[in-house]
Design an enzyme around this catalytic site. Sequence first.
Site: not given
Ligand code: AMP
Length: 134
Positions: A98, A100
């Site tokens: 993913h 951001h």
């Molecule tokens: P990372 O730390 O780069 O792996 O980012 C994962 C991101 O996913 C974090 O910013 C979380 O807030 C986001 N996240 C986790 N679960 C969900 C969800 N169900 N819906 C939307 N965002 C999510």
Amino acid sequence: MDCIFCKIIKGEIPSHKIYGDEHTFAFLDINPISNGHTLVIPKHHHENLLTASEEDTALVAKTVKKIANAVKKTFNADGVNILQANGTAAGQSVFHYHVHVVPRMENDGLHLWPPTKRIGHEAAQMAKAINKNL
Ligand code: AMP
Ligand code: ZN
């Protein structure tokens, strides 16, 4: 597979969808660091950028650009950060590739860029070593 982002794509877990096409999907981050903080993901499951196919990497990049312009316009943002984590050491917490997209305002107080250190004479050696591993 027990992946929350795969479940979001399938609609098994709710999300605030912004955009979807054949290969990519974009939705609001559940814990935003700014208004409009969006995640862009490929529909195929890949653990992160390092293991994603070149095709999906390119398709995600295309959607990231589209979303970055849309959030900038929507929130009248002064700038946008594109952030992406690979591996727990890098802060990755969800293991479905993913990206951001984070709208930024002048003086918003976020410090996403750590202080840098001065690079020395070892730079040329490092550049060569990295190039060898391409
Ligand atoms: P990372 O730390 O780069 O792996 O980012 C994962 C991101 O996913 C974090 O910013 C979380 O807030 C986001 N996240 C986790 N679960 C969900 C969800 N169900 N819906 C939307 N965002 C999510
Ligand atoms: Zn997944």
